[in-house]
Design an enzyme around this catalytic site. Structure first.
Site, short mmCIF file in Angstrom:
data_model
loop_
_atom_site.label_atom_id
_atom_site.label_comp_id
_atom_site.label_asym_id
_atom_site.label_seq_id
_atom_site.Cartn_x
_atom_site.Cartn_y
_atom_site.Cartn_z
N LYS A 19 0.85 -1.31 0.03
CA LYS A 19 -0.10 0.16 -0.09
C LYS A 19 0.76 1.24 0.07
O LYS A 19 1.81 1.48 0.74
CB LYS A 19 -1.02 -0.10 1.38
CG LYS A 19 -1.48 1.22 1.57
CD LYS A 19 -2.75 1.36 0.75
CE LYS A 19 -3.38 3.00 0.70
NZ LYS A 19 -4.23 3.44 -0.25
N CYS A 68 -2.09 10.32 -6.31
CA CYS A 68 -3.21 9.97 -5.32
C CYS A 68 -4.16 11.00 -5.52
O CYS A 68 -3.81 12.16 -5.23
CB CYS A 68 -2.68 9.93 -3.86
SG CYS A 68 -4.03 9.70 -2.96
O1 DOR Z 1 -7.32 5.75 -6.34
C1 DOR Z 1 -6.40 5.77 -5.37
N1 DOR Z 1 -6.77 5.48 -4.23
N2 DOR Z 1 -5.17 6.01 -5.81
C2 DOR Z 1 -4.17 6.41 -4.78
O2 DOR Z 1 -3.06 6.64 -5.34
C3 DOR Z 1 -4.52 6.21 -3.47
C4 DOR Z 1 -5.71 5.70 -2.96
C5 DOR Z 1 -6.16 6.27 -1.75
O3 DOR Z 1 -5.59 5.77 -0.60
O4 DOR Z 1 -6.90 7.00 -1.74
#
Ligand code: DOR
Length: 310
Positions: A45, A129
């Site tokens: 993660k 993100c």
């Molecule tokens: O879609 C996503 N959700 N992409 C990311 O890089 C992180 C993740 C999140 O933790 O929000």
């Protein structure tokens, strides 16, 4: 079964399949399940310097053709994943270590510690993100992208990779590829993160589906397949010295085959892994092998990156 084995940056993989960061990789028992699965590689993660709870729930919703999420980087903090990386069996499969610092300094601190730990894990810097309120995606700020690649290249001695957001304009493919190509240490590029800041609505209740950011969230699953393939192929063509990892819209062997044909060396599975669990890798291997058999291919390298144009 046909030979699905492949190499990635010199490392052997039993199959060109792995999880997308964020799915099935937050805690040790999930990572152990991935290690035991038929995935050929795996990634942790995306981590921050310190542990985060992430955004308020509900923050993930299944859609008819995929998913919307605004998790907000819930993670156990980088030392937790470093601990896992030190126990991981690298003979079994390669491990990628996803890093998503909230600042440049946080990223530099984390890569320095990963380096000092001497693990064979390959660092993937998440520049995309879409879900941390108030934080823009670095992948869409080309000056910031250049700075972070320069800083990490000088702080970190080993090759690393970057996870990019989707781009939608040929001029942006050109510009981002030109920046990436300035940095030899950028050995791989993962395309794509979720399509940021989509919105889906429940008609009955006339409300959004997730709580953070007034319902806006990253879109994954089948909705994003054409965008993912375009980004994989665009960077495959423009970055001949780099390897491409494909991510986006993969739930069948056909989708895996398309990503490989477009130029991916490994294909990641996100939404479909979330829905189906780690047994999906065994199914995808069977489906990919069936397609290869029908087409008379013995090995992945016979078609990988060989997409034809008309
Ligand atoms: O879609 C996503 N959700 N992409 C990311 O890089 C992180 C993740 C999140 O933790 O929000």
């Amino acid at each position: 079964m046909l030979d699905l084995s492949t190499f990635f940056l010199g490392r052997p993989l039993a199959a060109p399949l792995m999880n997308a960061s964020g799915v099935w990789c937050n805690v040790t028992n999930q990572l152990n399940a991935l290690a035991k699965s038929e995935a050929g590689a795996m990634v942790t993660k995306s981590c921050t310097l310190v542990r985060r709870d992430g955004n308020p729930e509900p923050r993930y919703h299944t859609l008819s053709m995929g998913s919307i999420n605004s998790m907000g980087l819930p993670n156990e903090g980088h030392l937790y994943y470093l601990d896992y990386a030190q126990q991981h069996d690298y003979e079994n499969k390669p491990l990628f270590f996803s890093v998503a610092g909230l600042t440049l300094d946080d990223n530099l601190t984390m890569v320095a510690q990963i380096q000092d730990a001497y693990t064979p894990a390959m660092v993937e810097i998440n520049l995309s993100c879409p879900n941390v309120p108030g934080k823009a995606q670095i992948g869409y700020d080309f000056e910031a992208l250049d700075v972070i690649l320069a800083e990490i290249s000088s702080a970190y001695a080993r090759p690393f990779g970057v996870k990019l957001p989707p781009y939608f304009d040929i001029a942006h493919f050109d510009e981002v590829a030109e920046i990436l190509n300035r940095y030899d240490k950028v050995a791989f590029v993962t395309c794509i993160n979720s399509i940021g800041n989509g919105l889906m609505i429940d008609i009955n209740s006339e409300t959004v589906l997730i709580k953070p950011k007034q319902g806006f969230g990253g879109i994954g699953g089948e909705y994003v397949l054409p965008t993912a393939l375009a980004n994989v192929n665009a960077f495959y063509r423009r970055c001949p010295e780099k390897s491409i990892i494909g991510c986006g819209g993969v739930s069948t062997g056909e989708h895996v085959f398309m990503h490989l044909l477009a130029g991916a060396s490994i294909v990641q599975v996100g939404t479909a892994l979330y829905e189906e669990g780690v047994d999906i890798f065994a199914r995808l291997k069977i489906e990919l092998a069936r397609i290869m058999q029908q087409k008379g291919y013995q090995k992945i390298e016979e078609y990988q990156g060989k997409l034809k144009t008309i």
